[in-house]
Design a protein around this motif. Structure first.
Motif, short mmCIF file in Angstrom:
data_model
loop_
_atom_site.label_atom_id
_atom_site.label_comp_id
_atom_site.label_asym_id
_atom_site.label_seq_id
_atom_site.Cartn_x
_atom_site.Cartn_y
_atom_site.Cartn_z
N LEU A 257 0.82 -1.21 0.00
CA LEU A 257 0.00 0.00 0.00
C LEU A 257 0.85 1.26 0.00
CD1 LEU A 257 -2.80 -1.10 2.46
CD2 LEU A 257 -2.88 -1.05 -0.02
N MET A 258 1.95 1.26 0.76
CA MET A 258 2.85 2.42 0.76
C MET A 258 3.43 2.65 -0.63
SD MET A 258 3.33 3.99 3.76
CE MET A 258 5.00 4.42 4.15
N LYS A 259 3.87 1.57 -1.28
CA LYS A 259 4.42 1.70 -2.63
C LYS A 259 3.37 2.23 -3.59
CE LYS A 259 6.80 -0.84 -6.30
NZ LYS A 259 6.35 0.10 -7.28
N TYR A 260 2.14 1.75 -3.48
CA TYR A 260 1.06 2.20 -4.36
C TYR A 260 0.82 3.70 -4.19
CZ TYR A 260 -3.41 2.27 -6.78
OH TYR A 260 -4.43 2.56 -7.65
N MET A 261 0.82 4.16 -2.94
CA MET A 261 0.62 5.59 -2.71
C MET A 261 1.80 6.40 -3.26
SD MET A 261 -1.39 5.92 0.89
CE MET A 261 -0.39 4.82 1.84
N GLU A 262 3.02 5.93 -3.01
CA GLU A 262 4.20 6.63 -3.51
C GLU A 262 4.21 6.65 -5.04
OE1 GLU A 262 7.18 4.42 -1.45
OE2 GLU A 262 6.88 5.55 0.41
N ASP A 263 3.82 5.54 -5.67
CA ASP A 263 3.75 5.48 -7.14
C ASP A 263 2.73 6.45 -7.70
OD1 ASP A 263 5.68 3.51 -7.12
OD2 ASP A 263 4.28 1.86 -7.53
N ASN A 264 1.78 6.88 -6.87
CA ASN A 264 0.74 7.83 -7.29
C ASN A 264 0.98 9.23 -6.71
OD1 ASN A 264 -1.50 6.45 -8.96
ND2 ASN A 264 -0.92 4.95 -7.42
N ASN A 265 2.25 9.53 -6.40
CA ASN A 265 2.67 10.87 -5.98
C ASN A 265 2.08 11.34 -4.66
OD1 ASN A 265 4.21 11.14 -8.42
ND2 ASN A 265 2.27 11.52 -9.47
#
Length: 76
Positions: A58-66
């Motif tokens: 989930l952290m990576k997904y949020m980071e990937d979406n700025n």
């Protein structure tokens, strides 16, 4: 995924096996932050997340979406 204790009777009922289990990021703050991040707006979240596979995904997904995740505490 939220769970609570259940009585033993629940295991006496018919059951069905799952072929797959999909997880999705959700919640008003996360959803809106991701939308704003995709539009290039400066946005971040503050909160707490578990230090496990789901939390890291989930952290990576949020980071990937700025979405700035620097104010999210990771707890093991």
């Amino acid at each position: 995924l939220m769970m609570r204790p259940v009585g033993k009777f629940i295991f006496d009922q018919d059951k069905s096996d799952l072929d797959t289990l999909d997880t999705n990021l959700g919640g008003d703050a996360a959803n809106e932050s991701i939308i704003f991040g995709r539009y290039g707006m400066r946005v971040g979240l503050a909160g707490e997340m578990g230090d496990d596979g789901t939390g890291r995904e989930l952290m990576k997904y949020m980071e990937d979406n700025n979405v700035d995740t620097s104010n999210i505490a990771v707890r093991g």
